[in-house]
Design a protein around this motif. Structure first.
Motif, mmCIF file in Angstrom:
data_model
loop_
_atom_site.group_PDB
_atom_site.id
_atom_site.type_symbol
_atom_site.label_atom_id
_atom_site.label_comp_id
_atom_site.label_asym_id
_atom_site.label_seq_id
_atom_site.Cartn_x
_atom_site.Cartn_y
_atom_site.Cartn_z
ATOM 1 N N SER A 103 16.821 6.616 5.537
ATOM 2 C CA SER A 103 17.028 5.269 6.453
ATOM 3 C C SER A 103 15.739 4.491 6.820
ATOM 4 O O SER A 103 16.210 3.051 6.399
ATOM 5 C CB SER A 103 18.250 5.475 7.215
ATOM 6 N N MET A 104 14.932 4.858 7.678
ATOM 7 C CA MET A 104 13.668 3.579 8.457
ATOM 8 C C MET A 104 12.723 3.532 7.220
ATOM 9 O O MET A 104 12.208 2.693 6.937
ATOM 10 C CB MET A 104 13.012 5.061 8.753
ATOM 11 N N LEU A 105 12.911 4.859 5.604
ATOM 12 C CA LEU A 105 11.870 4.512 4.978
ATOM 13 C C LEU A 105 12.723 2.261 4.326
ATOM 14 O O LEU A 105 11.840 1.929 3.337
ATOM 15 C CB LEU A 105 11.913 5.114 3.540
ATOM 16 N N LEU A 106 14.129 2.512 3.999
ATOM 17 C CA LEU A 106 14.540 1.997 2.937
ATOM 18 C C LEU A 106 14.794 0.479 3.774
ATOM 19 O O LEU A 106 14.406 -0.070 3.502
ATOM 20 C CB LEU A 106 16.490 2.657 3.213
ATOM 21 N N ALA A 107 14.629 0.660 5.504
ATOM 22 C CA ALA A 107 15.127 -0.383 6.596
ATOM 23 C C ALA A 107 13.040 -1.087 6.391
ATOM 24 O O ALA A 107 13.067 -2.166 5.665
ATOM 25 C CB ALA A 107 14.867 -0.013 7.179
ATOM 26 N N ALA A 108 12.420 -0.109 6.161
ATOM 27 C CA ALA A 108 10.772 -0.979 5.716
ATOM 28 C C ALA A 108 10.698 -1.487 4.512
ATOM 29 O O ALA A 108 10.398 -1.930 4.690
ATOM 30 C CB ALA A 108 9.566 0.958 5.540
ATOM 31 N N PHE B 292 8.347 -11.893 -0.244
ATOM 32 C CA PHE B 292 9.177 -13.069 -1.362
ATOM 33 C C PHE B 292 8.825 -14.048 -0.497
ATOM 34 O O PHE B 292 8.277 -15.264 -0.874
ATOM 35 C CB PHE B 292 10.435 -12.444 -1.511
ATOM 36 N N LEU B 293 8.713 -13.599 0.951
ATOM 37 C CA LEU B 293 8.020 -15.160 1.569
ATOM 38 C C LEU B 293 7.018 -15.271 1.560
ATOM 39 O O LEU B 293 6.504 -16.646 1.195
ATOM 40 C CB LEU B 293 8.567 -14.802 2.944
ATOM 41 N N VAL B 294 6.392 -14.230 1.735
ATOM 42 C CA VAL B 294 4.308 -14.932 1.329
ATOM 43 C C VAL B 294 4.139 -15.509 0.013
ATOM 44 O O VAL B 294 2.975 -16.119 -0.162
ATOM 45 C CB VAL B 294 3.470 -13.286 1.295
ATOM 46 N N ARG B 295 5.184 -15.302 -1.031
ATOM 47 C CA ARG B 295 4.399 -15.230 -2.813
ATOM 48 C C ARG B 295 5.566 -16.848 -2.652
ATOM 49 O O ARG B 295 4.681 -17.680 -3.496
ATOM 50 C CB ARG B 295 5.460 -14.839 -3.727
ATOM 51 N N ASN B 296 6.713 -17.009 -1.794
ATOM 52 C CA ASN B 296 6.755 -18.723 -2.371
ATOM 53 C C ASN B 296 6.292 -19.555 -0.387
ATOM 54 O O ASN B 296 7.107 -20.601 -0.215
ATOM 55 C CB ASN B 296 8.389 -18.414 -1.726
ATOM 56 N N GLY B 297 5.334 -19.309 0.097
ATOM 57 C CA GLY B 297 4.837 -19.785 0.672
ATOM 58 C C GLY B 297 5.299 -19.923 2.632
ATOM 59 O O GLY B 297 6.106 -21.200 3.148
ATOM 60 N N LEU C 198 12.777 -2.489 2.781
ATOM 61 C CA LEU C 198 13.269 -4.165 2.643
ATOM 62 C C LEU C 198 12.785 -5.136 3.020
ATOM 63 O O LEU C 198 12.218 -6.161 3.030
ATOM 64 C CB LEU C 198 14.856 -3.499 3.122
ATOM 65 N N VAL C 199 12.483 -4.618 4.560
ATOM 66 C CA VAL C 199 11.395 -5.681 5.453
ATOM 67 C C VAL C 199 10.245 -5.933 4.441
ATOM 68 O O VAL C 199 9.833 -6.673 4.512
ATOM 69 C CB VAL C 199 10.598 -5.139 6.633
#
Length: 181
Positions: free
Chosen positions: A16-21, A30-35, A23-24
């Motif tokens: 669960s922790m690996l999945l959450a990490a 995605f946000l860094v790539r799109n400014g 996803l984060v």
């Protein structure tokens, strides 16, 4: 609780922790790539655009870009255009006109749009100074913007750059390549 039960719970917790990490990290990349924005640069430019008639009459030079969402060259050029628009936002209008929107059919006809991206370049008084067909680099876009703002001659740009041809009409009765009818 047996050792196998606690190991099983720990394994589920670790998964669960690996999945959450993961996803984060995916959202962060995605946000860094799109400014930092979920909107693409093309969407940001389109959303921020003034109506063409306002831009051409407000006393500021204008770059009028004819584009389409499906145009790869338009999407590739959008980050550079967004940078130029942000850098010169106080002195220059960048207006995007989507050729697939029937609302702009009169403009696409008036300015003889035959390929995209097409940039129509206007002085502060709304007089058309030139036209550029095809993709442009940030350096080229910045030199065009500077010439428009200074009222100096437009740069001599080699070639026309890459374009996305407009689809041809399927039949004579079709309403045109910009229609979704």
């Amino acid at each position: 609780m047996t050792d196998s039960a606690s190991n099983s719970g720990l394994t589920t917790w670790q998964k669960s922790m690996l999945l959450a990490a993961a996803l984060v990290l995916a959202v962060g990349l995605f946000l860094v790539r799109n400014g930092g924005s979920i909107e693409s640069p093309l969407d940001q430019l389109a959303r921020r655009s003034l109506p063409p008639e306002v831009a051409l009459s407000n006393g500021r030079p204008t770059i009028l870009e004819f584009y389409a969402d499906w145009c790869e060259v338009c999407r590739e050029m959008a980050p550079a255009m967004l940078e130029v628009e942000q850098r010169h936002s106080a002195d220059l209008d960048v207006v995007l006109v989507n050729i697939d929107n029937p609302r702009w059919l009169d403009l696409t006809d008036r300015y003889d749009v035959t390929g995209i991206p097409q940039l129509n370049l206007f002085s502060a008084d709304g007089t058309m100074r030139g036209r550029s067909l095809g993709g442009r680099s940030e350096t080229e876009l910045d030199s065009i913007a500077t010439a428009l703002m200074d009222g100096s001659p437009l740069p001599a740009l080699a070639g026309f750059g890459s374009t996305s041809p407009l689809p041809e009409t399927a039949t004579k009765d079709s309403t045109g390549p910009r229609s979704h009818a």
